[in-house]
Design a protein around this motif. Structure first.
Motif, PDB file in Angstrom:
ATOM      1  N   LYS A 169       0.771  -1.356  -0.091  1.00  0.00           N
ATOM      2  CA  LYS A 169       0.152   0.142   0.108  1.00  0.00           C
ATOM      3  C   LYS A 169       0.707   1.163   0.161  1.00  0.00           C
ATOM      4  CE  LYS A 169      -3.973   2.300   2.578  1.00  0.00           C
ATOM      5  NZ  LYS A 169      -3.663   3.331   1.853  1.00  0.00           N
ATOM      6  N   ARG A 170       1.964   1.250   0.522  1.00  0.00           N
ATOM      7  CA  ARG A 170       2.828   2.346   0.638  1.00  0.00           C
ATOM      8  C   ARG A 170       3.548   2.542  -0.427  1.00  0.00           C
ATOM      9  NH1 ARG A 170       6.801   0.712   4.473  1.00  0.00           N
ATOM     10  NH2 ARG A 170       5.212   0.815   6.218  1.00  0.00           N
ATOM     11  N   LYS A 171       3.835   1.511  -1.175  1.00  0.00           N
ATOM     12  CA  LYS A 171       4.503   1.658  -2.587  1.00  0.00           C
ATOM     13  C   LYS A 171       3.498   2.106  -3.437  1.00  0.00           C
ATOM     14  CE  LYS A 171       8.020  -1.803  -2.399  1.00  0.00           C
ATOM     15  NZ  LYS A 171       8.463  -3.142  -3.248  1.00  0.00           N
ATOM     16  N   PHE A 172       2.354   1.847  -3.399  1.00  0.00           N
ATOM     17  CA  PHE A 172       1.232   2.198  -4.195  1.00  0.00           C
ATOM     18  C   PHE A 172       0.824   3.565  -4.081  1.00  0.00           C
ATOM     19  CE2 PHE A 172      -3.532   3.173  -4.942  1.00  0.00           C
ATOM     20  CZ  PHE A 172      -3.469   2.810  -6.225  1.00  0.00           C
ATOM     21  N   ASP A 173       0.815   4.105  -2.643  1.00  0.00           N
ATOM     22  CA  ASP A 173       0.566   5.414  -2.353  1.00  0.00           C
ATOM     23  C   ASP A 173       1.643   6.350  -2.972  1.00  0.00           C
ATOM     24  OD1 ASP A 173      -1.600   4.865  -1.127  1.00  0.00           O
ATOM     25  OD2 ASP A 173      -0.811   5.179   0.867  1.00  0.00           O
ATOM     26  N   GLU A 174       2.919   5.984  -2.800  1.00  0.00           N
ATOM     27  CA  GLU A 174       4.218   6.696  -3.702  1.00  0.00           C
ATOM     28  C   GLU A 174       4.098   6.654  -4.856  1.00  0.00           C
ATOM     29  OE1 GLU A 174       7.533   4.537  -2.041  1.00  0.00           O
ATOM     30  OE2 GLU A 174       7.467   5.270   0.006  1.00  0.00           O
ATOM     31  N   LEU A 175       3.700   5.603  -5.474  1.00  0.00           N
ATOM     32  CA  LEU A 175       3.524   5.789  -6.965  1.00  0.00           C
ATOM     33  C   LEU A 175       2.199   6.741  -7.533  1.00  0.00           C
ATOM     34  CD1 LEU A 175       4.170   1.715  -7.980  1.00  0.00           C
ATOM     35  CD2 LEU A 175       5.544   3.799  -8.412  1.00  0.00           C
ATOM     36  N   THR A 176       1.237   6.832  -6.797  1.00  0.00           N
ATOM     37  CA  THR A 176       0.155   7.262  -7.168  1.00  0.00           C
ATOM     38  C   THR A 176       0.625   9.032  -6.941  1.00  0.00           C
ATOM     39  OG1 THR A 176      -0.989   6.945  -4.983  1.00  0.00           O
ATOM     40  CG2 THR A 176      -1.609   5.714  -6.925  1.00  0.00           C
ATOM     41  N   ASP A 177       1.157   9.102  -5.795  1.00  0.00           N
ATOM     42  CA  ASP A 177       1.641  10.651  -5.544  1.00  0.00           C
ATOM     43  C   ASP A 177       2.728  10.865  -6.567  1.00  0.00           C
ATOM     44  OD1 ASP A 177       0.347  10.893  -3.084  1.00  0.00           O
ATOM     45  OD2 ASP A 177       1.880  10.423  -1.985  1.00  0.00           O
ATOM     46  N   ALA A 178       3.536  10.107  -6.939  1.00  0.00           N
ATOM     47  CA  ALA A 178       4.651  10.331  -8.202  1.00  0.00           C
ATOM     48  C   ALA A 178       3.589  10.676  -9.571  1.00  0.00           C
ATOM     49  CB  ALA A 178       5.558   9.190  -8.283  1.00  0.00           C
ATOM     50  N   VAL A 179       2.995   9.947  -9.725  1.00  0.00           N
ATOM     51  CA  VAL A 179       1.818  10.155 -10.908  1.00  0.00           C
ATOM     52  C   VAL A 179       1.332  11.472 -11.151  1.00  0.00           C
ATOM     53  CG1 VAL A 179      -0.251   9.330 -12.277  1.00  0.00           C
ATOM     54  CG2 VAL A 179       1.774   7.755 -11.346  1.00  0.00           C
TER      55      VAL A 179
END
Length: 145
Positions: A103-113
């Motif tokens: 979930k943390r990785k997903f959040d980081e990726l969505t923030d990056a997007v």
């Protein structure tokens, strides 16, 4: 896909960690990922006969802890020490940690997007300003001779 036998004290469960003999004979901690019947057992029995099979009729796919996944392999029961390693009780397989980490990785990726979309929009505005079509009302070319 767990395999348990009430009569057998040496039942091996998927998701548990055991000491497993590696190719060179040394024992390493490994997690049981999957199990399947040996090919000769699969050929001789029907697909529904696996529930009452002996654990020795199966081969087990193991992941050696701390090693690359490319070293995972199918092993027979005789290479597995039947004592469960501590910290591998059912429900303590690290799934909560894995979920939180993913979930943390997903959040980081969505923030990056989101950030990249904002940067892209800024670049598009700058490019549009630079390449904007400009209408020229008159052109004066100096004297023609």
């Amino acid at each position: 896909m767990k395999h348990q036998s009430a009569e057998s004290s040496n039942s091996i469960e998927v998701g548990q960690r055991y000491m497993v003999s590696w190719r060179n004979g040394e024992k390493y901690a490994a997690e049981i990922i999957e199990h399947r019947p040996f090919k000769k057992v699969r050929d001789s029995k029907g697909p529904d006969d696996n529930q009452d099979s002996d654990p020795a009729d199966f081969e087990y796919y193991v992941h050696y802890s701390g090693f690359d996944r490319r070293l995972d392999e199918w092993v027979s029961l005789d290479r597995i020490d039947h004592h469960v390693l501590p910290g591998t009780a059912p429900g303590r397989d690290g799934t909560r940690h894995k979920i939180r980490k993913s979930k943390r990785k997903f959040d980081e990726l969505t923030d990056a997007v989101k950030d990249s979309q904002e940067v892209l929009a800024t670049f598009e505005k700058e490019y549009e300003e630079i390449t904007k079509v400009k209408n020229i009302s008159t052109i004066e070319l100096g004297r023609y001779e």
